[in-house]
Write an enzyme that holds these catalytic residues in place. Structure first.
Site: not given
Length: 444
Positions: A104, A327, A330, A332, A334-335
């Site tokens: 990372y 999610l 990301g 999920l 909706g963005k």
């Protein structure tokens, strides 16, 4: 009420609730009138905020919060100050575990590698170390990430690579021990990151399971006699308390457990795999495609069987699931449904072209639209639906949730703490209906 169980049911890991805190407002949802159903009240209600729950991780003595904080954006999308704010908010609101990796931040590159650990380390200085469950990961096989090692063109999961990884991680994190050390992805070939089917032609020789476990055993044994000193007095001994795997298959889990049993080596306690409304089949079930000549029988077969759920069951191998991307990268939230929105423009799927392509080059967006309809029907946000679903799975130990802002993290934590527990049967029935139509839509 019709049953909505689609996998063999088994008792959830033991949970314990702590005192309530926070807001006490109640939300009264509106009614929903379906075009095909009779008028009915919304079935999912937002509850008074309660505390997070904690679960034992596999065979370990780690009592882990049902949310683990993901940190892979620290050093790329997040500054050190932002990382500290997110970390502090998480631990002030009941999260007690964080997940990092030597690779990372993401996307992986030489210029930023290790920054995430450094940001965590500077935050850890002000924290009681024994109150933080620190999980990190050693890289699996890679021909593209040799820069992570001192003198290696190819990364492997062997004794030399594991030791160097741990020593450098401990130094970056400025800590004396790691609570959970995971293999980020296997040393052998497996389908990864959106791939679904195993390609026999990609098989390659790999480090034996026993050899990998022996390398971990050496690190676990170092300082073992002084474990209490390590945990409570921050001694100078190197220590890895427990080991786990990530992006692993049933075959891999079973081989690791078998090798540990036969050779008297440490047993893995966890598996960190992708799991969400958009990615379920790899953990819950597997499919053979229908077609002639399968298994050489000259007949059409369609087989369905449970997979990692059965292997990791508490009464079988007792491997705790740490689910990443609950999610869906990301999606999920909706963005990304409105590609011109500011949220979509700032999202990682657009910031880093080619990253997590499985959510862009598949029918995942179509399935997400269906999930949005389910959420609206039941008076939930998409985040509440997605995280409530992951939270309530009987095989779930902890969901790894990442956030690039405190506001995002607050929404995620609130979703766990205020969404009706468990999600009502009507909500789960609609989720299963969508799943039957879109089985793992993120498969490339």
């Amino acid at each position: 009420m019709a049953s909505i169980v689609t996998i063999p049911a088994f008792p959830c890991n033991k949970t314990c609730s702590f005192s309530r805190h926070g807001l006490s407002r109640r939300y009264k949802p509106p009614t929903f009138i379906s075009r095909t159903w009779r008028s009915t009240p919304i079935s999912a209600k937002l509850k008074e905020k309660t505390a997070l729950e904690y679960r034992k991780l596999g065979d370990s003595d780690l009592n882990i919060s049902e949310i683990t904080l993901g940190t892979m954006t620290y050093g790329e999308q997040n500054t050190e100050k932002e990382a500290h704010e997110i970390l502090s908010y998480a631990f002030e609101h009941g999260i007690n575990a964080l997940d990092t990796a030597e690779a990372y931040p993401i996307p992986m590159k030489k210029e930023t590698q290790g920054k995430t650990d450094l940001y965590i380390a500077s935050w850890l200085k002000s924290q009681p170390r024994d109150k933080v469950i620190l999980a990190t990961k050693v890289c699996g096989y890679s021909e593209r990430s040799g820069y992570i090692r001192e003198n290696a063109k190819v990364l492997r999961v062997d004794a030399a690579n594991i030791r160097e990884s741990v020593e450098k991680s401990l130094k970056r994190l400025n800590t004396d021990y790691i609570d959970l050390l995971q293999i980020h992805w296997p040393d052998r070939y497996v389908p990864l990151f959106g791939e679904f089917f195993y390609d026999p032609l990609k098989w390659r020789p790999s480090i034996p399971f026993v050899e990998q476990l022996k390398a971990f055993q050496e690190l676990i044994d170092e300082g073992k006699d002084s474990l209490n000193d390590i945990i409570w007095n921050a001694s100078e001994h190197t220590q890895v308390r427990y080991i786990g795997v990530s992006n692993e298959t049933s075959y891999g889990v079973m081989e690791f457990v078998h090798a540990a049993k036969v050779e008297g080596l440490p047993k893995i306690v966890s598996i960190q795999n992708c799991y969400s409304l958009l990615v379920r089949c790899h953990f819950e079930r597997r499919y053979f495609l229908e077609g002639p000549g399968i298994l050489g029988l000259g007949i059409c077969l369609k087989l369905l069987w449970v997979d990692l759920v059965e292997v990791c069951h508490p009464n079988n191998y007792n491997i705790g699931l740490l689910a990443y991307s609950p999610l869906g990268g990301g999606g999920l939230t909706g963005k990304y449904l409105d590609i011109y929105s500011e949220a979509a423009k700032r999202g990682r799927l657009n910031l880093f072209p080619g990253y997590m392509e499985r959510y862009n080059r598949s029918i995942a967006k179509e399935a997400t639209l269906e999930c949005q309809k389910v959420a609206k029907k039941h008076g939930l946000s998409m985040v509440q639906l997605a995280l409530g679903f992951a939270r309530d799975r009987p095989f779930m130990t902890s969901s790894i949730v990442g956030a690039t802002s405190v506001d995002q993290l607050k929404e995620d934590i609130d979703a766990f703490m205020t969404t009706e527990r468990p999600l009502p049967a009507e909500v789960m029935a609609d989720i299963e209906t969508t799943f039957k139509r879109y089985k793992d839509p993120a498969i490339l």
